[in-house]
Design an enzyme around this catalytic site. Sequence first.
Site, mmCIF file in Angstrom:
data_model
loop_
_atom_site.group_PDB
_atom_site.id
_atom_site.type_symbol
_atom_site.label_atom_id
_atom_site.label_comp_id
_atom_site.label_asym_id
_atom_site.label_seq_id
_atom_site.Cartn_x
_atom_site.Cartn_y
_atom_site.Cartn_z
ATOM 1 N N ALA A 49 0.909 -1.036 0.007
ATOM 2 C CA ALA A 49 -0.025 -0.037 -0.056
ATOM 3 C C ALA A 49 1.059 1.230 -0.076
ATOM 4 O O ALA A 49 0.491 2.311 -0.391
ATOM 5 C CB ALA A 49 -1.022 -0.135 1.086
ATOM 6 N N LYS A 50 1.909 1.170 0.451
ATOM 7 C CA LYS A 50 2.820 2.174 0.259
ATOM 8 C C LYS A 50 3.496 2.789 -0.856
ATOM 9 O O LYS A 50 4.041 4.194 -1.064
ATOM 10 C CB LYS A 50 4.239 1.956 1.478
ATOM 11 C CG LYS A 50 3.772 1.541 2.698
ATOM 12 C CD LYS A 50 3.212 2.754 3.534
ATOM 13 C CE LYS A 50 3.034 2.408 5.013
ATOM 14 N NZ LYS A 50 2.715 3.672 5.798
#
Length: 333
Positions: A49-50
Amino acid sequence: MKIDESLNVHSSLLQLIGNTPLLELHKITKGLKGRYFAKLEAFNVGHSAKDRVAKYIVEDAERKGLLKPGSTIVETSSGNTGYSLAMISALRGYRCIIAISDKSSHDKVEMLQALGAEVHLCPANVAPDDPRSYYEVAKRIHNETPNSIYVNQYFNPLNPESHYQTGREIWEQTQGEITHVVVCSGTGGTISGIAHYLKEQNPRVQVLGVDAYGSAIKKYHETREFDPAEVYPYKIEGIGKNLIPTATDFDVIDEFIKVTDKDAALMARKLARTEGLFMGYTSGAAIQAVKQYAEAGKFDENSIVVVLFADHGSRYMNKIYSDDWMKKQGFID
């Protein structure tokens, strides 16, 4: 050759960030009331998700003229944000320096180095204002490095802003039927950005954060006071904190659920062997929180629950997927 986008051919790595799939879970949630869906953030090109945060912040800095060819990106990371920044730095030609906690898996450190990042390993179990902490090391490197930016994800409002789009995707994928979203909270950017979008569409959507034993986040949410007695060493990476990040908007989070290191690790392994989903440590934490919430009778037959799985299991081969490591922690016999 002109790229025909209708053929699903992409001209940039960054086009492969976002629009991750939503998958209904069956075996791991068997017997629980409601329906359960996993938001698979490992489908981002950097497998977490980063990627969304890194892309959003780097592009913002480029638009503002803060990043130019030859510039340096400095960040504090438990591994995933660092990887995403290193990936984009390699693409754009930036120098990348990551201060990383020594709690992070060796796999993450090697992956950062493979992308050309300079890695500074810092002790995890020191106070945030200790000069050896990864927060202070990153700040010092930034101050000493000309033409550098410090991403500072724990206190950067662009972090939650980047996940407003994640919330939009979840809303559209569930056709607005979502009743609960479950997200692990470290910087708090992911959960806060998602929560803002979902609550704007339907204020009744319940936003459930997942915290670790050894973190001050849940207690702060309940009391709005930092309690140092809550802080002690724990194993889960990328969840919880020994400080209060301003990237977390506690007002849009309804409740926090704490999970143990052992339960989260065992649940991640179970997820792989039941659903075939090879996910990271926090994914195990998230599904463990779902089970605890369900066992407390807080879901019903009409619940539509989305659980965010933040990253891929390949980053934890020497940890939760290693029998030797699990035995050393006393998690398995």
